[in-house]
Write an enzyme that holds these catalytic residues in place. Structure first.
Site, PDB file in Angstrom:
ATOM      1  N   CYS A 385       0.637  -1.800  -0.075  1.00  0.00           N
ATOM      2  CA  CYS A 385       0.035  -0.045   0.202  1.00  0.00           C
ATOM      3  C   CYS A 385       0.777   1.077  -0.147  1.00  0.00           C
ATOM      4  CB  CYS A 385      -1.171  -0.278   1.315  1.00  0.00           C
ATOM      5  SG  CYS A 385      -2.675   1.013   1.188  1.00  0.00           S
ATOM      6  N   HIS A 511      -3.385  -4.740   0.434  1.00  0.00           N
ATOM      7  CA  HIS A 511      -2.980  -5.469   1.760  1.00  0.00           C
ATOM      8  C   HIS A 511      -3.041  -6.719   1.167  1.00  0.00           C
ATOM      9  CE1 HIS A 511      -2.301  -2.014   4.110  1.00  0.00           C
ATOM     10  NE2 HIS A 511      -3.253  -1.016   3.512  1.00  0.00           N
ATOM     11  N   GLU A 513      -0.860  -8.740   2.877  1.00  0.00           N
ATOM     12  CA  GLU A 513      -0.820  -9.613   4.544  1.00  0.00           C
ATOM     13  C   GLU A 513      -2.399 -10.434   4.913  1.00  0.00           C
ATOM     14  OE1 GLU A 513      -0.240  -6.279   3.345  1.00  0.00           O
ATOM     15  OE2 GLU A 513      -0.721  -4.666   5.254  1.00  0.00           O
TER      16      GLU A 513
HETATM   17  N1  GLN Z   1      -1.745   6.287   2.795  1.00  0.00           N
HETATM   18  C1  GLN Z   1      -2.072   6.207   1.670  1.00  0.00           C
HETATM   19  C2  GLN Z   1      -3.134   6.286   1.171  1.00  0.00           C
HETATM   20  O1  GLN Z   1      -3.826   6.778   1.810  1.00  0.00           O
HETATM   21  C3  GLN Z   1      -1.628   4.333   1.716  1.00  0.00           C
HETATM   22  C4  GLN Z   1      -2.399   3.772   3.068  1.00  0.00           C
HETATM   23  C5  GLN Z   1      -1.837   2.160   4.252  1.00  0.00           C
HETATM   24  O2  GLN Z   1      -0.690   2.215   3.381  1.00  0.00           O
HETATM   25  N2  GLN Z   1      -3.191   1.714   4.285  1.00  0.00           N
HETATM   26  O3  GLN Z   1      -3.325   6.432   0.546  1.00  0.00           O
END
Ligand code: GLN
Length: 554
Positions: A385, A511, A513
């Site tokens: 992400c 994500h 994970e």
């Molecule tokens: N801050 C970033 C966004 O909002 C990544 C978010 C995250 O890593 N879950 O897109």
């Protein structure tokens, strides 16, 4: 199931953080192994509506479900152990209960009545518990109450559970109390008094536990089992010792050995539909206990002091390492330290790098530096992400040469917003629940590393973010070597980026994970661990470590 849904309620006594969540998860596995459809719900006594807006320092990781619910990290344990996708109804907070009841009151639903904890709040709690079998088709629902008995906040939940036992009967409900036996060094004894006190506290609100799970750092003898049984008024065989293990996935096997599965079914008037088959779990635990060559994975994050903030990442690394036949040693590196020139020796010693998810600008330059180091030194890298966004920013800055490239999350007026909000997201002001959340499809682009890893044309992955890859930069970055290996089915959103000219450098907007399971490691993590293992092998003679790294159920 004849006789309707069965409920198992888990409460905690003495102290928190002794593994109530893992106990619930492992018991869920025991029941699944016997052929029952199981679901697990967590009741969280705090007043936040969900943990989505809470600092990871306060609450650890926010775990995201298929349906986009932002939940307590215990739901991660539940899913990893029972291997069932849970639903939004599986995490309830005091904040949700009160906001629902107050909403009803404002609409006039109570026709001028006085709204009280009993019955209005407790009714709403019972109704939320009842939603679980309806939404998930579970035959047995496990309900874990957060916190410890005696906390003011959890009282309405406990009262609701007490009422449910009265409503549904003893044959349909079962109370398990998870306690801690402190060890007195001077005399070498385990003490049962705190357990007795917390059972008394539970009884004072009308709940008599049927089972006591006695957590301890030391073996619990038969005499102690009998003593706890006698003083707490449960059968000795219903006192289940659970000694701390350094192999998390051993917990179901330990509870099985102590006879918890059969005892619980017997009390609920059920019979196992088939014999549990533990062979896969036994193999897993044996593999964790086997000596394997070590690979070092640097996790470059912002909340590294609190390992719980990256619970699912750590577990996904562990699953993939087992699959790759290596032992992963995680180096927890603070990205803000890298900015100050600290931690670089450790980073340089790593065989692989992970930049996990995160929000806000603190430490972001350190993460970008870690991505640059990984690209230039051909160190395997996985970006999760934010880690994917960082990889794109780094690439734009140092390969394309746009020095000011950034995400508009960190620099609103950057001339090169390679990561940006989608036009339709602008103007959203609320912080809670306004992200792209939950499962979205991702189509793999043939002949890429990602496509080879997944061996499937399309996958579904869990998201939690606001910002996206900015399509204005798609062509120019591609012409410099950035590969888009996963796209939304309409090709509008970039889901996975990778580098062709690198042993393994890949970032996903989602994500992965959250979908890694002990017996089904996630392909993107397996890819990282395999590449890291290759690097470790070619770098020097493999380092060896003793058995698995310690992990106390949380
Ligand atoms: N801050 C970033 C966004 O909002 C990544 C978010 C995250 O890593 N879950 O897109």
């Amino acid at each position: 199931m004849a006789g309707g849904t069965k409920y198992i309620f888990l409460t905690g006594g003495v102290v928190s953080s002794v593994g109530k969540g893992v106990t619930a998860a492992a018991l869920g596995r025991l029941l699944r192994e016997r052929g029952f459809a199981v679901s697990i719900q967590k009741l969280d006594p705090y007043i936040n509506v969900d943990p989505g807006t809470m600092s990871p320092y306060q609450h650890g990781e926010v775990y995201v479900l298929d349906d986009g619910a932002e939940t307590d990290l215990d739901l991660g344990h539940y899913e990893r152990f029972i291997d069932v996708s849970l639903s939004r109804v599986c995490n309830v907070t005091t904040g949700q209960i009160y906001s629902e009841v107050i909403g009803q009151e404002r609409r006039g639903d109570f026709l001028g009545g006085t709204i009280q904890v009993i019955p209005h709040i407790t009714n709403e709690i019972k109704q939320r518990i009842g939603l679980v079998p309806r939404e998930t088709q579970a035959e047995i629902v496990l309900v874990e109450v957060g916190g410890t008995v005696g906390d003011i906040e959890s009282l309405p939940f406990l009262e609701a559970l007490r009422q449910m036992r009265a409503d549904l009967g003893r044959e349909n409900t079962l109370f398990i109390h998870v306690t801690w036996l402190p060890h007195i060094g001077a005399t070498g004894e385990l003490k049962t008094k705190p357990t007795q006190h917390s059972v008394r506290e539970l009884r004072s609100i009308g709940i008599q536990p049927d089972v006591i799970v006695a957590r301890s750092d030391h073996p619990v003898g038969e005499d102690l089992r009998e003593k706890i049984g006698l003083f707490c008024d449960v059968e000795a065989r219903a006192v289940i010792p659970l000694v701390t293990t350094n192999v998390l996935y051993e917990v179901p096997l330990m509870l099985e050995r102590e006879g918890l599965g059969e005892f619980v079914l017997g009390r609920l008037g059920l019979e196992a539909r088939h014999r549990p088959d533990w062979s896969e779990w036994e193999r897993l635990v044996a593999a964790e206990r086997t000596r394997r060559p070590t690979v070092r994975i640097a996790l470059v994050g912002k909340y590294v002091e609190l390992k719980d903030a990256y619970m699912s990442v750590r577990e996904a690394v562990r699953h993939a390492a087992l699959h790759a036949g290596v032992e992963a040693e995680i180096l927890w590196l603070h990205s803000a330290d890298l900015e100050k020139g600290k931690g670089w020796k450790e980073l340089e010693s790593a065989d692989g790098v992970i930049v996990p998810g995160g929000f806000g600008s603190r430490g972001i330059e350190g993460k970008i530096a870690a991505a640059r180091y990984s690209r230039e030194h051909k160190v395997p890298y996985l970006g999760l992400c934010l880690g994917m966004q960082v990889m794109v920013i780094e690439f734009a800055r140092h390969v394309l040469g746009s020095e000011d490239a950034n995400s508009t999350e960190f620099d609103r007026s950057t001339p090169h917003p390679v990561i940006d909000l989608l036009p339709e997201q602008r103007g959203i002001g609320n912080m809670g629940g306004t992200m792209r959340l939950g499962l979205y499809p991702c189509r793999l682009v043939p002949d890429t590393r990602a496509a080879r890893a997944y061996e499937e044309p399309e996958v579904q992955e869990r998201h939690r973010h606001r910002f996206e890859f900015n399509n204005t930069y798609r062509e120019i970055l591609a012409s410099h070597g950035l590969v888009y290996s996963g796209l939304s089915p309409d090709s509008r959103l970039v889901e996975i980026v990778e580098l062709a000219d690198h042993p393994y450098m890949l970032g996903s907007q989602f994500h992965p994970e959250f979908l890694s399971r002990p017996t089904r490691p996630h392909p993107l993590f397996v890819g990282l661990l395999q590449a890291a293992a290759n690097r470790a092998k070619t770098k020097e003679a493999p380092r060896q470590v003793a058995v698995a790294s310690p992990s106390v159920p949380s």
